[in-house]
Each structure stands twice: as structure tokens, then as C-alpha cells.
Design a protein around this motif. Structure first.
Motif, mmCIF file in Angstrom:
data_model
loop_
_atom_site.group_PDB
_atom_site.id
_atom_site.type_symbol
_atom_site.label_atom_id
_atom_site.label_comp_id
_atom_site.label_asym_id
_atom_site.label_seq_id
_atom_site.Cartn_x
_atom_site.Cartn_y
_atom_site.Cartn_z
ATOM 1 N N SER A 140 45.840 12.699 60.375
ATOM 2 C CA SER A 140 44.814 13.717 60.120
ATOM 3 C C SER A 140 45.393 15.122 60.259
ATOM 4 N N ALA A 141 46.270 15.307 61.228
ATOM 5 C CA ALA A 141 46.894 16.623 61.405
ATOM 6 C C ALA A 141 47.751 16.993 60.204
ATOM 7 N N VAL A 142 48.497 16.034 59.670
ATOM 8 C CA VAL A 142 49.320 16.296 58.485
ATOM 9 C C VAL A 142 48.441 16.607 57.285
ATOM 10 N N SER A 143 47.349 15.872 57.145
ATOM 11 C CA SER A 143 46.425 16.122 56.039
ATOM 12 C C SER A 143 45.805 17.509 56.138
ATOM 13 N N LEU A 144 45.397 17.894 57.333
ATOM 14 C CA LEU A 144 44.825 19.225 57.534
ATOM 15 C C LEU A 144 45.854 20.318 57.259
ATOM 16 N N ALA A 145 47.078 20.096 57.710
ATOM 17 C CA ALA A 145 48.145 21.070 57.444
ATOM 18 C C ALA A 145 48.395 21.194 55.944
ATOM 19 N N GLY A 146 48.333 20.092 55.220
ATOM 20 C CA GLY A 146 48.492 20.133 53.762
ATOM 21 C C GLY A 146 47.379 20.914 53.094
ATOM 22 N N GLN A 147 46.154 20.765 53.588
ATOM 23 C CA GLN A 147 45.032 21.518 53.020
ATOM 24 C C GLN A 147 45.165 23.007 53.322
ATOM 25 N N ILE A 148 45.588 23.351 54.515
ATOM 26 C CA ILE A 148 45.796 24.761 54.860
ATOM 27 C C ILE A 148 46.911 25.339 54.003
ATOM 28 N N TRP A 149 47.985 24.588 53.826
ATOM 29 C CA TRP A 149 49.096 25.039 52.991
ATOM 30 C C TRP A 149 48.634 25.253 51.549
ATOM 31 N N PHE A 150 47.789 24.363 51.058
ATOM 32 C CA PHE A 150 47.263 24.499 49.696
ATOM 33 C C PHE A 150 46.470 25.800 49.550
ATOM 34 N N ILE A 151 45.620 26.102 50.508
ATOM 35 C CA ILE A 151 44.804 27.323 50.439
ATOM 36 C C ILE A 151 45.690 28.561 50.531
ATOM 37 N N LEU A 152 46.646 28.557 51.457
ATOM 38 C CA LEU A 152 47.562 29.687 51.563
ATOM 39 C C LEU A 152 48.350 29.876 50.278
ATOM 40 N N ASN A 153 48.834 28.792 49.724
ATOM 41 C CA ASN A 153 49.621 28.869 48.496
ATOM 42 C C ASN A 153 48.770 29.352 47.335
ATOM 43 N N PHE A 208 58.933 35.394 67.879
ATOM 44 C CA PHE A 208 59.725 35.283 69.101
ATOM 45 C C PHE A 208 59.212 36.118 70.264
ATOM 46 N N VAL A 209 58.439 37.160 69.999
ATOM 47 C CA VAL A 209 57.894 37.963 71.088
ATOM 48 C C VAL A 209 56.494 37.482 71.450
ATOM 49 N N PHE A 210 55.637 37.316 70.419
ATOM 50 C CA PHE A 210 54.255 36.927 70.668
ATOM 51 C C PHE A 210 54.012 35.427 70.549
ATOM 52 N N ASN A 211 55.025 34.644 70.185
ATOM 53 C CA ASN A 211 54.904 33.188 70.010
ATOM 54 C C ASN A 211 53.718 32.822 69.122
ATOM 55 N N ALA A 212 53.601 33.499 67.990
ATOM 56 C CA ALA A 212 52.495 33.257 67.061
ATOM 57 C C ALA A 212 52.638 31.881 66.415
ATOM 58 N N LEU A 213 51.534 31.386 65.918
ATOM 59 C CA LEU A 213 51.531 30.105 65.222
ATOM 60 C C LEU A 213 52.329 30.209 63.927
ATOM 61 N N VAL A 214 52.824 29.080 63.461
ATOM 62 C CA VAL A 214 53.684 29.053 62.279
ATOM 63 C C VAL A 214 52.961 29.607 61.058
ATOM 64 N N TRP A 215 51.712 29.231 60.855
ATOM 65 C CA TRP A 215 50.999 29.691 59.663
ATOM 66 C C TRP A 215 50.777 31.199 59.694
ATOM 67 N N LEU A 216 50.617 31.773 60.885
ATOM 68 C CA LEU A 216 50.446 33.222 60.991
ATOM 69 C C LEU A 216 51.758 33.950 60.681
ATOM 70 N N VAL A 217 52.867 33.403 61.159
ATOM 71 C CA VAL A 217 54.172 33.983 60.841
ATOM 72 C C VAL A 217 54.434 33.893 59.342
ATOM 73 N N TYR A 218 54.055 32.784 58.730
ATOM 74 C CA TYR A 218 54.215 32.629 57.275
ATOM 75 C C TYR A 218 53.412 33.689 56.528
#
Length: 135
Positions: free
Chosen positions: A35-48, A96-106
Motif C-alpha cells: 500500500s505504501a508503494v502504491s501511494l508513493a506511485g500515486q503521489i509521484w504521478f500527481i507531482l509528475n 541535510f539541515v532540516f531533514n525534509a521528506l524526500v517528496w518535499l526536497v524533490y
């Protein structure tokens, strides 16, 4: 319009295939991981779709038009300013300073084209970028 829509549709189809492949490869893990991978794929789709599909395509057309017209120096300065002084620097600080989530850094790293757009659009409207490159 078809010249623009078909490549974007093919790109989104390929992204969906990658997400489906991820789901098949993770078939041996538990339901929560799948489910986590599926959700990450949906978030990636929206960002893309929104960031890469609309903003980057529009900006690339304008930016590449300016550099193709002979004003590559302006394009280089814009790339240095927007990419290295804004996107990479803020992405590094966020990661590296604020340890932000990967999607936010992207998202932060992807904003370089959007930051460059106002300057490029003003430069484009002045028509000082048109140069005779056949000499």
C-alpha cells in the motif's frame, strides 16, 4: 495540440507501467508495504503531472527558444542562478539541515525552472535574444 498531448500521454503511461512493475516486484511483502508503494506511485504521478508535465514543458519551450535564438549566454546565467544558486542550494539545506521528506526536497529541486521563468519571459518579450546564428 496533438504534438504536445501524445508525448505527455506516453510519459504518463510509462509511469503507470513503472508503478505496476513496482507492485508486482513487491508481491512478496506484506499489505502495508504494498500500500505504501502504491501511494508513493500515486503521489509521484500527481507531482509528475503538475510539475513536470505542465510547468516544465511550458518553461522549456520558452527557455530553449531563447537559447536556440542565439542567446546562450543568458541561458547559461539563468541555469547557474536558478539551478545552482537556488534549487541545489535549497534542496541541500532542506535535505541535510532540516531533514525534509524526500517528496518535499524533490519539489524544491524541481522549482528551478519556475524560478527562472519570470526573467526568461521578460527577456523573451524584449526580443533581444534573436540573433543571426548563420554567419
Amino acid at each position: 495540440m496533438v504534438k504536445l498531448v501524445v508525448p505527455i500521454a506516453i510519459q504518463q503511461f510509462m509511469l503507470a507501467l513503472v508503478s505496476a512493475t513496482d507492485a508486482m516486484m513487491l508481491g512478496f511483502v506484506d499489505q502495508a508495504s504494498l500500500s505504501a508503494v502504491s501511494l508513493a506511485g500515486q503521489i509521484w504521478f500527481i507531482l509528475n503531472l503538475f510539475i513536470a508535465g505542465i510547468v516544465k514543458s511550458m518553461v522549456q519551450c520558452v527557455i530553449r527558444g531563447v537559447s536556440a535564438g542565439g542567446d546562450a549566454k543568458f541561458d547559461m546565467k539563468g541555469n547557474i542562478g536558478a539551478m545552482w544558486c537556488f534549487a541545489v542550494l535549497l534542496g541541500f539545506i532542506a535535505a541535510f539541515v532540516f531533514n525534509a521528506l524526500v517528496w518535499l526536497v524533490y519539489i524544491i529541486i524541481s522549482l528551478d525552472k519556475l524560478v527562472k521563468l519570470p526573467a526568461v519571459y521578460i527577456h523573451y518579450k524584449k526580443y533581444v535574444w534573436v540573433r543571426n546564428i548563420t554567419r
